[in-house]
Motif scaffolding. Structure first.
Motif: not given
Ligand SMILES: Nc1ncnc2c1ncn2[C@@H]1O[C@H](COP(=O)(O)OP(=O)(O)OP(=O)(O)O)[C@@H](O)[C@H]1O
Ligand SMILES: [Mg+2]
Length: 254
Positions: A130-150
């Protein structure tokens, strides 16, 4: 925080009820029982923000990316056209996917410097990615779907501590986060019925979605903002409808 200004939900009428939108950097829980359109709303928020220049990352742990894409297309959001703005990290096959991801990451790094599995196991692999993708794509927002599955994939054993650490990590990412959560009495919530819902205290904001039977026949969707730190907002339920690509609210009629 890379972008300033409130993060709008683009649910017509709703942003006005929550003080114009969500403060950037907030962690918002989107909770509701199954079929209340939690995933659709989460993706819709990312989608419309991406069109306005705020990029996002969607982590799907329940539904695979293809089925998610079909659902979003049926709601007027052509996922493929904006893949680059909103990459999807598909962990719907859980541990299997994480292992595959780890193998790939290991082959890219210097073998000698790379430990077989990060200290905090599979959750660590997921967090690195996730850290790698956020840096690579310069993301400002993140969705985690879902907490229970995580929780299942990451094997949260000491729920309170693991959840606290997970939220700490989300804050460290310095992006605006949406966490989809199943709030009904399904098996998992039943299993942990003795525990409190710590995520509700840890989150900065909560949107609740539900289905309501009207006159014993019609079923309407409802949305309300349960809490939003540092914002004056309404807590009423509104009817949530989807029409022509847009979600919008109407005052709930009793
Ligand atoms: N084109 C559409 N227009 C309106 N509603 C739709 C459309 N397509 C699907 N739906 C509704 O959306 C629901 C599924 O939405 P979504 O997957 O976002 O819900 P969810 O709360 O994430 O469900 P789950 O608990 O299964 O993850 C369907 O059950 C259906 O009622
Ligand atoms: Mg869903």
């Amino acid at each position: 925080m890379k972008s300033h200004g409130k993060v709008m939900t683009y649910v017509k009428g709703f942003d006005d009820e929550i003080g114009g939108g969500i403060p950037p950097g907030h962690i918002t829980l989107i909770r509701g029982s199954t079929g209340t359109m939690k995933s659709s709303l989460a993706y819709y928020i990312l989608y419309n923000n991406a069109l306005e220049g705020r990029k996002g990352l969607y982590i799907t742990l329940e539904q695979d990316a293809e089925s998610l894409a079909d659902q979003m297309r049926s709601l007027g959001m052509p996922i493929n056209a904006i893949r680059k703005l909103i990459p999807i990290l598909d962990l719907s096959r859980g541990r299997e996917k994480l292992q595959e991801l780890h193998r790939k990451m290991r082959s890219l790094k210097e073998k000698a410097l790379w430990s077989p599995i990060p200290e905090n196991g599979f959750l660590g692999i997921c967090q690195n990615k996730v850290e790698e993708l956020i840096e690579e794509h310069n993301s400002d927002m993140l969705v985690v779907d879902s907490l229970e599955a995580l929780e299942l994939v990451a094997d949260f054993r000491e729920r309170r501590k693991d959840l606290y650490d997970f939220f700490e990590w989300l804050r460290f990412l310095d992006v605006t986060v949406f966490i989809v959560s199943e709030s009904s009495l399904d098996l998992l919530t039943f299993m942990r019925s003795e525990e409190t819902f710590d995520e509700a205290f840890l989150a900065d904001a909560i949107f609740e979605l539900k289905m309501e039977t009207v006159n014993g026949i019609d079923v309407q969707r409802r949305i309300r903002c349960v809490k939003m730190r540092s914002v004056e907002h309404k807590t009423d339920y509104f009817t949530l409808v989807h029409e022509n690509k847009w979600f919008e609210i109407a005052k709930a009629i009793r």
